[in-house]
Design a protein around this motif. Structure first.
Motif, mmCIF file in Angstrom:
data_model
loop_
_atom_site.group_PDB
_atom_site.id
_atom_site.type_symbol
_atom_site.label_atom_id
_atom_site.label_comp_id
_atom_site.label_asym_id
_atom_site.label_seq_id
_atom_site.Cartn_x
_atom_site.Cartn_y
_atom_site.Cartn_z
ATOM 1 N N THR A 12 0.836 -1.200 0.000
ATOM 2 C CA THR A 12 0.000 0.000 0.000
ATOM 3 C C THR A 12 0.866 1.244 0.000
ATOM 4 O O THR A 12 0.544 2.255 -0.619
ATOM 5 C CB THR A 12 -0.924 0.008 1.232
ATOM 6 O OG1 THR A 12 -1.727 -1.172 1.216
ATOM 7 C CG2 THR A 12 -1.836 1.231 1.212
ATOM 8 N N ASP A 13 2.009 1.137 0.678
ATOM 9 C CA ASP A 13 2.917 2.272 0.780
ATOM 10 C C ASP A 13 3.687 2.523 -0.501
ATOM 11 O O ASP A 13 4.447 3.485 -0.598
ATOM 12 C CB ASP A 13 3.901 2.038 1.937
ATOM 13 C CG ASP A 13 4.522 3.330 2.437
ATOM 14 O OD1 ASP A 13 3.796 4.338 2.462
ATOM 15 O OD2 ASP A 13 5.719 3.330 2.779
ATOM 16 N N VAL A 14 3.508 1.626 -1.518
ATOM 17 C CA VAL A 14 4.166 1.855 -2.800
ATOM 18 C C VAL A 14 3.761 3.202 -3.379
ATOM 19 O O VAL A 14 4.560 3.914 -3.980
ATOM 20 C CB VAL A 14 3.821 0.713 -3.790
ATOM 21 C CG1 VAL A 14 4.165 1.110 -5.224
ATOM 22 C CG2 VAL A 14 4.580 -0.548 -3.409
ATOM 23 N N TYR A 15 2.494 3.563 -3.149
ATOM 24 C CA TYR A 15 1.995 4.822 -3.683
ATOM 25 C C TYR A 15 2.480 6.016 -2.865
ATOM 26 O O TYR A 15 2.261 7.154 -3.232
ATOM 27 C CB TYR A 15 0.470 4.809 -3.710
ATOM 28 C CG TYR A 15 -0.082 3.675 -4.537
ATOM 29 C CD1 TYR A 15 -0.100 3.752 -5.928
ATOM 30 C CD2 TYR A 15 -0.573 2.517 -3.943
ATOM 31 C CE1 TYR A 15 -0.597 2.708 -6.691
ATOM 32 C CE2 TYR A 15 -1.059 1.466 -4.710
ATOM 33 C CZ TYR A 15 -1.076 1.580 -6.078
ATOM 34 O OH TYR A 15 -1.556 0.537 -6.828
ATOM 35 N N ALA A 16 3.142 5.736 -1.741
ATOM 36 C CA ALA A 16 3.628 6.823 -0.882
ATOM 37 C C ALA A 16 5.143 6.829 -0.798
ATOM 38 O O ALA A 16 5.706 7.435 0.096
ATOM 39 C CB ALA A 16 3.026 6.693 0.508
ATOM 40 N N GLY A 17 5.817 6.128 -1.716
ATOM 41 C CA GLY A 17 7.264 6.233 -1.737
ATOM 42 C C GLY A 17 8.032 4.932 -1.791
ATOM 43 O O GLY A 17 9.220 4.939 -2.099
ATOM 44 N N THR A 18 7.418 3.797 -1.478
ATOM 45 C CA THR A 18 8.139 2.524 -1.568
ATOM 46 C C THR A 18 8.351 2.173 -3.035
ATOM 47 O O THR A 18 7.391 2.084 -3.796
ATOM 48 C CB THR A 18 7.351 1.400 -0.880
ATOM 49 O OG1 THR A 18 7.184 1.715 0.499
ATOM 50 C CG2 THR A 18 8.097 0.077 -1.000
ATOM 51 N N PRO A 19 9.598 1.941 -3.457
ATOM 52 C CA PRO A 19 9.846 1.607 -4.865
ATOM 53 C C PRO A 19 9.139 0.310 -5.254
ATOM 54 O O PRO A 19 9.035 -0.631 -4.456
ATOM 55 C CB PRO A 19 11.367 1.455 -4.928
ATOM 56 C CG PRO A 19 11.882 2.225 -3.756
ATOM 57 C CD PRO A 19 10.831 2.076 -2.688
ATOM 58 N N VAL A 20 8.674 0.259 -6.491
ATOM 59 C CA VAL A 20 7.969 -0.916 -6.980
ATOM 60 C C VAL A 20 8.836 -2.171 -6.903
ATOM 61 O O VAL A 20 8.356 -3.229 -6.479
ATOM 62 C CB VAL A 20 7.468 -0.679 -8.422
ATOM 63 C CG1 VAL A 20 6.915 -1.971 -9.017
ATOM 64 C CG2 VAL A 20 6.406 0.401 -8.435
ATOM 65 N N PRO A 21 10.113 -2.148 -7.292
ATOM 66 C CA PRO A 21 10.925 -3.369 -7.170
ATOM 67 C C PRO A 21 11.022 -3.891 -5.739
ATOM 68 O O PRO A 21 11.067 -5.109 -5.524
ATOM 69 C CB PRO A 21 12.311 -2.921 -7.685
ATOM 70 C CG PRO A 21 12.009 -1.810 -8.626
ATOM 71 C CD PRO A 21 10.846 -1.087 -8.011
ATOM 72 N N VAL A 22 11.029 -2.994 -4.760
ATOM 73 C CA VAL A 22 11.081 -3.423 -3.363
ATOM 74 C C VAL A 22 9.786 -4.132 -2.977
ATOM 75 O O VAL A 22 9.791 -5.178 -2.317
ATOM 76 C CB VAL A 22 11.344 -2.227 -2.434
ATOM 77 C CG1 VAL A 22 11.239 -2.644 -0.969
ATOM 78 C CG2 VAL A 22 12.717 -1.636 -2.711
ATOM 79 N N GLY A 23 8.642 -3.584 -3.400
ATOM 80 C CA GLY A 23 7.360 -4.220 -3.108
ATOM 81 C C GLY A 23 7.232 -5.579 -3.769
ATOM 82 O O GLY A 23 6.751 -6.538 -3.168
ATOM 83 N N LEU A 24 7.704 -5.683 -5.018
ATOM 84 C CA LEU A 24 7.657 -6.967 -5.719
ATOM 85 C C LEU A 24 8.602 -7.983 -5.082
ATOM 86 O O LEU A 24 8.264 -9.167 -4.963
ATOM 87 C CB LEU A 24 8.016 -6.765 -7.190
ATOM 88 C CG LEU A 24 7.033 -5.939 -8.021
ATOM 89 C CD1 LEU A 24 7.567 -5.736 -9.428
ATOM 90 C CD2 LEU A 24 5.666 -6.608 -8.071
ATOM 91 N N ALA A 25 9.777 -7.529 -4.665
ATOM 92 C CA ALA A 25 10.723 -8.433 -4.005
ATOM 93 C C ALA A 25 10.150 -8.937 -2.686
ATOM 94 O O ALA A 25 10.332 -10.106 -2.326
ATOM 95 C CB ALA A 25 12.051 -7.711 -3.766
ATOM 96 N N ALA A 26 9.452 -8.084 -1.965
ATOM 97 C CA ALA A 26 8.825 -8.511 -0.705
ATOM 98 C C ALA A 26 7.763 -9.570 -0.963
ATOM 99 O O ALA A 26 7.680 -10.576 -0.251
ATOM 100 C CB ALA A 26 8.210 -7.304 0.002
ATOM 101 N N GLY A 27 6.947 -9.363 -1.994
ATOM 102 C CA GLY A 27 5.939 -10.369 -2.340
ATOM 103 C C GLY A 27 6.554 -11.688 -2.747
ATOM 104 O O GLY A 27 6.058 -12.760 -2.379
ATOM 105 N N LEU A 28 7.648 -11.631 -3.498
ATOM 106 C CA LEU A 28 8.342 -12.847 -3.899
ATOM 107 C C LEU A 28 8.921 -13.568 -2.690
ATOM 108 O O LEU A 28 8.808 -14.797 -2.564
ATOM 109 C CB LEU A 28 9.452 -12.503 -4.890
ATOM 110 C CG LEU A 28 10.336 -13.654 -5.378
ATOM 111 C CD1 LEU A 28 9.496 -14.689 -6.117
ATOM 112 C CD2 LEU A 28 11.449 -13.128 -6.265
ATOM 113 N N MET A 29 9.525 -12.826 -1.787
ATOM 114 C CA MET A 29 10.146 -13.427 -0.604
ATOM 115 C C MET A 29 9.105 -14.107 0.278
ATOM 116 O O MET A 29 9.332 -15.208 0.792
ATOM 117 C CB MET A 29 10.882 -12.347 0.190
ATOM 118 C CG MET A 29 11.521 -12.830 1.481
ATOM 119 S SD MET A 29 12.524 -11.540 2.252
ATOM 120 C CE MET A 29 11.357 -10.201 2.391
#
Length: 269
Positions: free
Chosen positions: A227-244
């Motif tokens: 959710t915080d992707v729209y407030a500054g979290t980079p998209v690759p970081v969010g995708l990496a978290a989902g993968l992990m």
């Protein structure tokens, strides 16, 4: 030939989202561009993105809590469910079918119907935002499926085994733990895998019944990060978290797929 081509095309289409996830989760955090999402980046930053996700959402504590819930609750659930199936089928409990319907009947209610009563009850009982409360909830949710599978399994076991053990002087508990439980290990393992996956991927109960970082399940923490992707979290970081977060369930299924298939067939699901 045509069938093979169609299957290959369908397989590539099905793998498309996985490819996008891997490619973009491996990009440097500041190098994401939607226009080139299909093109691999020259820099491999997957592990760096893993580290950033762990720090930003404090995923380590949530992963530890979820691992606890996903292992302990299914173990308790399959044990209680196996005992219920054993009591109903082998011990021939009076009104056994009605007891089974009472246990399994709770699954007809959608999870959303349970949220308000659970929230009020947990708040009054002091179980809100508590690990024991989450273990208790997940165990109770897991019992009906285990009881269903093990009831079907024990129905196919010859009753003469129980009679012979009783004639040898074994108690009902000893017969259960020494004979029936080992016989049903494949079915128990299949149920455990299903319940492990359900608990690991749970969002709704964790979102309503937890708050602190040390208690909340990992999907709640991941939801906050995404959710915080729209407030500054980079998209690759969010995708990496989902993968992990998805890796444990994928690894478990790949490691136990034969046992899982054999257990489901034995349980007649």
């Amino acid at each position: 030939m045509i069938r093979r081509v169609v299957l290959v095309v369908l397989g590539l289409i099905w793998l498309g989202p996985t490819y996008l996830l891997l490619v973009n989760a491996s990009r440097p955090a500041d190098a994401y561009d939607p226009a080139s999402a299909w093109v691999p980046s020259g820099d491999f930053a997957l592990f760096q993105n893993f580290s950033t996700a762990l720090e930003r959402a404090d995923l380590a504590q949530s992963l530890a809590s979820t691992a606890l819930y996903s292992v302990v609750s299914p173990l308790l659930g399959v044990l209680v469910g196996a005992m219920a199936g054993y009591t109903i089928v082998v011990l021939r409990l009076r009104f056994g079918f009605l007891w089974f319907m009472l246990i399994f009947g709770g699954t007809i209610f959608p999870s959303q119907m349970l949220l308000v009563p659970l929230f009020i009850g947990y708040s009054d009982a002091g179980l809100y935002d508590d690990r024991f409360g989450m273990l208790l909830l997940y165990t109770a949710i897991n019992v009906p499926l285990a009881a269903f599978v093990l009831r079907n399994f024990y129905s196919g076991v010859a009753f003469s085994i129980f009679e012979a053990a009783r004639m040898d002087g074994a108690s009902t508990f000893r017969i259960f733990f020494r004979i029936y439980l080992p016989l049903s290990m494949s079915a128990l393992a299949a149920v455990f895998i299903l319940e492990f996956t359900f608990i690991w991927n749970d969002l709704i109960f964790g979102l309503v019944l937890t708050q602190s970082e040390g208690v909340r399940p990992v999907m709640v923490a991941l939801n906050g990060l995404i959710t915080d992707v729209y407030a500054g979290t980079p998209v690759p970081v969010g995708l990496a978290a989902g993968l992990m977060v998805s890796l444990p369930t994928v690894a478990l299924f790949l490691a136990t797929q034969r046992l899982f298939a054999r257990g489901l067939s034995l349980g007649s699901v």
